[in-house]
Design a protein around this motif. Sequence first.
Motif, PDB file in Angstrom:
ATOM      1  N   ASN A   1     -42.683 -30.476  49.450  1.00  0.00           N
ATOM      2  CA  ASN A   1     -41.327 -30.786  49.901  1.00  0.00           C
ATOM      3  C   ASN A   1     -40.361 -29.624  49.730  1.00  0.00           C
ATOM      4  O   ASN A   1     -39.193 -29.807  49.450  1.00  0.00           O
ATOM      5  CB  ASN A   1     -40.819 -32.039  49.194  1.00  0.00           C
ATOM      6  CG  ASN A   1     -41.536 -33.273  49.715  1.00  0.00           C
ATOM      7  OD1 ASN A   1     -41.835 -33.374  50.906  1.00  0.00           O
ATOM      8  ND2 ASN A   1     -41.856 -34.183  48.827  1.00  0.00           N
TER       9      ASN A   1
ATOM     10  N   LYS B   1     -27.717 -31.860  55.102  1.00  0.00           N
ATOM     11  CA  LYS B   1     -28.247 -33.136  55.583  1.00  0.00           C
ATOM     12  C   LYS B   1     -28.339 -33.148  57.118  1.00  0.00           C
ATOM     13  O   LYS B   1     -29.265 -33.709  57.686  1.00  0.00           O
ATOM     14  CB  LYS B   1     -27.354 -34.288  55.112  1.00  0.00           C
ATOM     15  CG  LYS B   1     -27.537 -34.647  53.648  1.00  0.00           C
ATOM     16  CD  LYS B   1     -28.870 -35.347  53.414  1.00  0.00           C
ATOM     17  CE  LYS B   1     -28.999 -35.906  52.013  1.00  0.00           C
ATOM     18  NZ  LYS B   1     -29.004 -34.928  50.945  1.00  0.00           N
TER      19      LYS B   1
ATOM     20  N   SER C   1     -33.107 -30.494  52.390  1.00  0.00           N
ATOM     21  CA  SER C   1     -32.289 -31.247  51.456  1.00  0.00           C
ATOM     22  C   SER C   1     -32.978 -31.322  50.090  1.00  0.00           C
ATOM     23  O   SER C   1     -32.332 -31.295  49.041  1.00  0.00           O
ATOM     24  CB  SER C   1     -32.057 -32.646  52.010  1.00  0.00           C
ATOM     25  OG  SER C   1     -31.355 -33.419  51.106  1.00  0.00           O
ATOM     26  N   ASN C   2     -34.303 -31.405  50.142  1.00  0.00           N
ATOM     27  CA  ASN C   2     -35.048 -31.470  48.892  1.00  0.00           C
ATOM     28  C   ASN C   2     -34.986 -30.152  48.121  1.00  0.00           C
ATOM     29  O   ASN C   2     -34.939 -30.142  46.895  1.00  0.00           O
ATOM     30  CB  ASN C   2     -36.507 -31.824  49.169  1.00  0.00           C
ATOM     31  CG  ASN C   2     -37.207 -32.247  47.919  1.00  0.00           C
ATOM     32  OD1 ASN C   2     -36.799 -33.207  47.280  1.00  0.00           O
ATOM     33  ND2 ASN C   2     -38.224 -31.501  47.525  1.00  0.00           N
TER      34      ASN C   2
ATOM     35  N   LYS D   1     -28.950 -30.631  58.981  1.00  0.00           N
ATOM     36  CA  LYS D   1     -30.139 -29.841  59.348  1.00  0.00           C
ATOM     37  C   LYS D   1     -31.404 -30.692  59.124  1.00  0.00           C
ATOM     38  O   LYS D   1     -32.364 -30.638  59.891  1.00  0.00           O
ATOM     39  CB  LYS D   1     -30.191 -28.570  58.503  1.00  0.00           C
ATOM     40  CG  LYS D   1     -31.481 -27.788  58.580  1.00  0.00           C
ATOM     41  CD  LYS D   1     -31.541 -26.840  59.756  1.00  0.00           C
ATOM     42  CE  LYS D   1     -32.838 -26.040  59.747  1.00  0.00           C
ATOM     43  NZ  LYS D   1     -32.971 -25.153  60.877  1.00  0.00           N
ATOM     44  N   MET D   2     -31.394 -31.476  58.059  1.00  0.00           N
ATOM     45  CA  MET D   2     -32.554 -32.304  57.747  1.00  0.00           C
ATOM     46  C   MET D   2     -32.796 -33.332  58.862  1.00  0.00           C
ATOM     47  O   MET D   2     -33.940 -33.561  59.260  1.00  0.00           O
ATOM     48  CB  MET D   2     -32.333 -33.019  56.417  1.00  0.00           C
ATOM     49  CG  MET D   2     -33.425 -34.015  56.057  1.00  0.00           C
ATOM     50  SD  MET D   2     -33.061 -34.917  54.547  1.00  0.00           S
ATOM     51  CE  MET D   2     -31.939 -36.161  55.140  1.00  0.00           C
ATOM     52  N   ILE D   3     -31.707 -33.915  59.359  1.00  0.00           N
ATOM     53  CA  ILE D   3     -31.898 -34.966  60.361  1.00  0.00           C
ATOM     54  C   ILE D   3     -32.034 -34.417  61.766  1.00  0.00           C
ATOM     55  O   ILE D   3     -32.467 -35.107  62.673  1.00  0.00           O
ATOM     56  CB  ILE D   3     -30.784 -36.038  60.288  1.00  0.00           C
ATOM     57  CG1 ILE D   3     -29.409 -35.413  60.503  1.00  0.00           C
ATOM     58  CG2 ILE D   3     -30.848 -36.788  58.977  1.00  0.00           C
ATOM     59  CD1 ILE D   3     -28.258 -36.412  60.487  1.00  0.00           C
ATOM     60  N   ARG D   4     -31.627 -33.155  61.948  1.00  0.00           N
ATOM     61  CA  ARG D   4     -31.809 -32.496  63.257  1.00  0.00           C
ATOM     62  C   ARG D   4     -32.478 -31.156  62.977  1.00  0.00           C
ATOM     63  O   ARG D   4     -31.856 -30.097  63.007  1.00  0.00           O
ATOM     64  CB  ARG D   4     -30.468 -32.325  63.946  1.00  0.00           C
ATOM     65  CG  ARG D   4     -29.857 -33.663  64.374  1.00  0.00           C
ATOM     66  CD  ARG D   4     -28.513 -33.436  65.026  1.00  0.00           C
ATOM     67  NE  ARG D   4     -28.006 -34.599  65.695  1.00  0.00           N
ATOM     68  CZ  ARG D   4     -26.995 -35.346  65.227  1.00  0.00           C
ATOM     69  NH1 ARG D   4     -26.426 -35.075  64.076  1.00  0.00           N
ATOM     70  NH2 ARG D   4     -26.574 -36.373  65.930  1.00  0.00           N
TER      71      ARG D   4
ATOM     72  N   ALA E   1     -41.339 -28.073  56.586  1.00  0.00           N
ATOM     73  CA  ALA E   1     -41.564 -29.154  55.629  1.00  0.00           C
ATOM     74  C   ALA E   1     -42.161 -28.655  54.318  1.00  0.00           C
ATOM     75  O   ALA E   1     -41.846 -29.173  53.254  1.00  0.00           O
ATOM     76  CB  ALA E   1     -42.488 -30.188  56.250  1.00  0.00           C
ATOM     77  N   THR E   2     -43.046 -27.666  54.398  1.00  0.00           N
ATOM     78  CA  THR E   2     -43.774 -27.247  53.197  1.00  0.00           C
ATOM     79  C   THR E   2     -43.794 -25.722  53.055  1.00  0.00           C
ATOM     80  O   THR E   2     -43.539 -24.998  54.012  1.00  0.00           O
ATOM     81  CB  THR E   2     -45.247 -27.704  53.258  1.00  0.00           C
ATOM     82  OG1 THR E   2     -45.855 -27.089  54.394  1.00  0.00           O
ATOM     83  CG2 THR E   2     -45.381 -29.203  53.377  1.00  0.00           C
TER      84      THR E   2
ATOM     85  N   THR F   1     -34.413 -29.011  64.316  1.00  0.00           N
ATOM     86  CA  THR F   1     -34.719 -27.899  65.224  1.00  0.00           C
ATOM     87  C   THR F   1     -33.531 -26.972  65.468  1.00  0.00           C
ATOM     88  O   THR F   1     -33.660 -25.994  66.195  1.00  0.00           O
ATOM     89  CB  THR F   1     -35.197 -28.438  66.586  1.00  0.00           C
ATOM     90  OG1 THR F   1     -34.224 -29.378  67.062  1.00  0.00           O
ATOM     91  CG2 THR F   1     -36.536 -29.144  66.479  1.00  0.00           C
TER      92      THR F   1
ATOM     93  N   TYR G   1     -37.116 -30.080  57.593  1.00  0.00           N
ATOM     94  CA  TYR G   1     -37.359 -31.443  57.123  1.00  0.00           C
ATOM     95  C   TYR G   1     -37.074 -31.570  55.624  1.00  0.00           C
ATOM     96  O   TYR G   1     -36.599 -32.583  55.155  1.00  0.00           O
ATOM     97  CB  TYR G   1     -38.819 -31.845  57.365  1.00  0.00           C
ATOM     98  CG  TYR G   1     -39.259 -31.724  58.786  1.00  0.00           C
ATOM     99  CD1 TYR G   1     -38.900 -32.685  59.716  1.00  0.00           C
ATOM    100  CD2 TYR G   1     -40.033 -30.647  59.205  1.00  0.00           C
ATOM    101  CE1 TYR G   1     -39.301 -32.577  61.028  1.00  0.00           C
ATOM    102  CE2 TYR G   1     -40.447 -30.531  60.516  1.00  0.00           C
ATOM    103  CZ  TYR G   1     -40.077 -31.501  61.435  1.00  0.00           C
ATOM    104  OH  TYR G   1     -40.473 -31.390  62.718  1.00  0.00           O
ATOM    105  N   SER G   2     -37.410 -30.515  54.887  1.00  0.00           N
ATOM    106  CA  SER G   2     -37.314 -30.595  53.425  1.00  0.00           C
ATOM    107  C   SER G   2     -36.138 -29.807  52.869  1.00  0.00           C
ATOM    108  O   SER G   2     -36.060 -29.612  51.664  1.00  0.00           O
ATOM    109  CB  SER G   2     -38.600 -30.059  52.789  1.00  0.00           C
ATOM    110  OG  SER G   2     -39.725 -30.634  53.361  1.00  0.00           O
TER     111      SER G   2
END
Lengths: 381, 622
Positions: free
Chosen positions: B334, B371, B342-343, B373-376, B311-312, B378, B339-340
Motif C-alpha cells: 500500500n 484524497k 493516501s496511505n 488523487k486517490m479517487i481519481r 498501488a505498490t 489517473t 491508489y495508495s
Amino acid sequence: MAKAYTPGLKVSARTRHRARRLLPVPGEVRVKQGDRVSADTVVAETFTEGDLTPMKLASLLGCTPKELPSLMLKPVGAAVTKDEPIARSKGIFGFGKVEVKAAATGVLESVSDSSGMAIIRGEKLPIRVLAYMPGQVVEVLPAEGVVIENDASLVQGIFGVGGETFGTIALACKSRDEELHEDLITPAMKGAVIVGGARMTATAVRRARDVGAAAVVSGGMDDQDLRDFLGYDLGVAITGSEKTGLTVVITEGFGEISMARRTFALLAAHAGRPASVNGATQIRAGVMRPELVVPLDGLDPSKLSGLEAAKDSGHESGVLEVGTLVRVIRDPHFGVIGTVAALPEQPAVLGSGSKARVLEVAVENAGRITVPRANVELIEG
Amino acid sequence: MSSPSHAAGHASARPTPPPDRIRVVVATDCGSTTTKAILIQQQPDGSYRQTHRGEAPTTVEEPFADVTIGVSNSVTELQELSGRRLVDDDGCIIRRTSPDDPNGCDIYISTSSAGGGLQMMVAGVVKQMTAESAKRAALGAGAIVMDTIAANDQRKPHEQIQRIRELRPDMVLISGGTDGGDSKKVVELAELIAPAKPRPRFGSEYRLPIIFAGNKEAAPAVRRVFDGPGFDLAVVDNLRPVLERENLGPAREKIHDVFLEHVMAHAPGYDKLIAWTDAPIMPTPGAVGDILQEIARQRGINAVGVDIGGATTDVFSVFDHAGSPVFNRTVSANLGMSYSISNVCAEAGMANVLRWVHLDMDERELRNRVKNKMIRPTTIPQTREALVFEQAVAREALRLAYVQHKDFATTLKGVQQQRTVGDAFSQQEAGRTIVDNMKLDLLVASGGVLSHAPRMEQTAAMLVDSFEPEGFTELAKDSIFMMPHLGVLASVHSKAAMEVFERDCLILLGTSIAAKGTGKLGKACFSYSISGGGLSERGTMAYGEVKLLRLAAGQTARAEITPERGFDVGAGPGKPISREVRGGTVGLVLDARGRPLSLPEDPQQRRATIARWVKALELYPD
C-alpha cells in the motif's frame, strides 16, 4: 473532429437499471422470475460452513497424538455441545484422569493422530441477500441470485463509505452550493437519504447519524472531517464495509465543492421518493463507484421532463470531443465545469515542466482554460 | 540463499531455439492495464539492441476476455513502426523461416501481471524463521503475499482460520520444521488450512494448488490432510532443511510451474498465449528480479532496484553476503502514488511528507488533494507546486518501502551463533539486514513518478533523498520499463539480455558520492578533487551541503575524496579514497548532508535548507 476517451460518472434522469443480487457462495433463490420485490425483500439465502474451533487435545490431555483417538469420548462426526466432555485421559492407575470439554457447540470434524489437534465446526451461519432496489425479478440465476430491473434515476458518486441502505430522499440544502451544516438536519430525517449541496461538515455527518438517517449525500467533504467521522485515516479507496451506522456519498470530490447542477436538480426533483444508496467504492481492479438509485415507479413523467432533455446532448458516451461537458478533476482548476473548446494535437509543456496532451475548456463567464486531458472527466447523462 | 529463478525446465508449447539462432526477439509484458511490446534485433556488429516499442490496452477483462488480443495489438504497433511483418492474418506472431527471412521473429517471450498478478498465501511454523523463508520464496518468484500465517503470529487459531477463509489466493505455500525435526506443528498448520478451505479467485471448479516445502518427514501426514477434492498438493524439497540454510530454489521453481499450469491456464486467453511463447511466461516482478540478479552477477556488484507504481512499490536487492549474492524482493502493498497515495501520507505522516517541500502549502488543502488523487488516480500534476508535493510524497513512499525491504532482507533468523569471548564486544546477531548502503554500487529506478519526472535531476534527487546511498553509488533509471522483458530473455539468451540492458534499458543518471556520519552544520565534511571528462574541480564540502557537478553520459572522471574525521566515504572513517566515477544525464552529486540524512526541526530553517538543496541540484529551475 478530434476525439479522446476519458472516464466519467453517470448521472441519468431515466435509465433501465439492473441490479445483480448474488450470494457469495451457492444457496437458494427465494423469489421467482416476474416477482415484484421491495428493497427489503430477501431474494436469496444460504448458509456458510460454521466457524472452526481447533483444540490441542493431546496437549490438554497430556498424551501423545497417537494415543488421542483411543481417549475420545465422542467419535468424529458427532454433535457436541460447549462444555460437554469430549475426551478423557487414562490417568495413572486410574487416578488423576483429565477430562477435556468441548470449547464450542457444533460437530467434531476431525481428530488428528499426527498433531493431536481436534477441530469442532460450529453451526452453519445464514447469509441473506436483500433486493436492495424495488423492481421486478427479470432473471433467476439458479443457486446464485437474481437480477432485478426497474426504470430509475441513477447518480454515481465519486466516493463513499458505508454499505447498502435505503430511505426516502430528504432535501436539506436549498441550492447546490449551500454547505450542509448540522442545523439543517432534523429528527424528522430519521431513516432518510439526506441530500446536501456543497461541502458537508463533520458535525453535519455526525448529526445525520445521530438522528438515524440512512445516508447523506453531498458535493464534497474535507478529508479531515472524513477522518474524524471514521476515526482513522483511510489509506486505500476500498470501502463499503465500514460499520459507521450511516452511508456517506460525495458526488464531486474532497474539499469545498458544489454538487453538479444536474445532479442537484435531479435529486431535488425526487425529494420525498424512496431511494437505494450504496457507498461501496473501489478504485482499483474493477472500478466501483458509490450510487444512488431512485426507482421511477408511479412518478409523474412531467417531473423529469426538463432533466431528461439535458441528457440527449448528441455526444457519444465516453468520448471527449468539442462540445462535451467536462469537470476538471485536479488543481489548479479543480471542480470547474465547462465544455471542451479545443483538443490540440500536439502535447504542451505544463507549468510542472512535464509534457502532456491537453485540451481547452470553455468555462461560463471565465473564458478558456487549458488543462491536461488526464485531468478532466466527462459528466455523462 | 538463492539463485536467479531461471525458468529452464518449465513446460512451454514451443521448443526454445538455441541462442546462436536468435537474432530477432519479440517480448511482451502483459500488465494490469497495458501490454507493452519490444523488438530486439541483432545488429551487423553482432550486438543486440532494442529497436522499437509498441503498446496496447491489456485485454483480459470483458468484453474481450482474451489476453492475446492485446498482445497482437501491441505487436502490430511494433510491426508498423519497424516495417517488419510480425503478426499474421490470424493475429498470431510470425516466426522466421530462414536467417534471411525479412519478416517474423526467432523467439517470442512474455511476462504477465495481468489480473492482479500472482496472489499467494504463505504459512510457516515460526514467523521469523520458516514463515519468513516461505515469504521470501514467494516474493522472489514474483508473487503478492496476501498474508503470512504462522503458529506464533499472535493470532488465535480461530482468527487465523477466519483470515484464511477471507483470502482468495491463487495458491498456498506451506513450510515448517527442519528435515528430521518436529512434524507436529507443521501438520497442525495444514490441519488449520484444509478445513478453512480458502476459496480460490477462479471459482469453485478450480483446485487450489498447495505447495508443501517443509519437513520432509511430515509430507505423508500433510498429503493425508489435503487428500480431498478442491486441493492439488505438490511436495517439494524443504525450503529450510536446516536452520542455518535456506533452499528457496525448488519452491520458487514450483511456484513458477503452478503459476503457468494452473493460474495462467485459468486466465482468459492464456492457454493461447502459452502456446505462442518460446519460453515459459513469468510473473512480471519475478522477471525484474532475475535481470537484476543477472547484472549483479555479471558485473560483480551489489544492486538495488525499485519500481514505484500507483498501488505498490517493489524493491529488489542483490547483496553479497559471505561470498555469495543474496537476492531479496519486497512488495510494499500500500505504498504507491495514486491508489495508495493516501496511505503513504497516513503511514509517513503529513509532517514527514511536507519536510521535503520548500514552498508554502496549506495542509488542509493538501489533504483534500491527496484524497482527490486517490479517487481519481489517473490525473497528473499541472502546476509546479503540485509536482513538488507529489515528489515529496514519492520520497516518503520510497523511504518507507526501503525501510521495509531492509527489515526483510536479513541474515537467517533463528540461527544459533557460537560466540567467543571476543565476540562479546562485536556481537552480530542473526537477523540483521544484509542491505548495506556503503556497499551499494548501483541503484535503479523505475515507475511513473521516477521515470516520468520532467527533469532527470528530480529522479536522482528522489533516489538519493529516500535511499540515502553512502560512498560511491551509480544512479540509473529504466528508460521504458523494459526490465521484465529482459528478465525473461535472460532465461533463454543471457548475452542479448545484458547487452540491451546496458545499452538501451538503463539510462545512467550519474554517480552519488555521499559521506556517512553526522556533524555540525557548516563544518568541513569532506574535500574533493575531481578531474577528467572535462571536469577539473576541487574544494571542500561543508556539512549540510549538496553540490551538482555536470559530467556527461559516457564520460568518466577520477574522484579523490578526503573525509574529515568521523565521516566515511567507503574507505573507513577519515580515510581518503580515489575512484573512477561515471557521469550521466545528471552528473555527479556530492552529498555532505550526512547519513542518516536529517532536516532541521524548525519549519523556517527546514524550508530554507530544502530551498538551498533544490537550487544546488537544479531541481525546479525557473
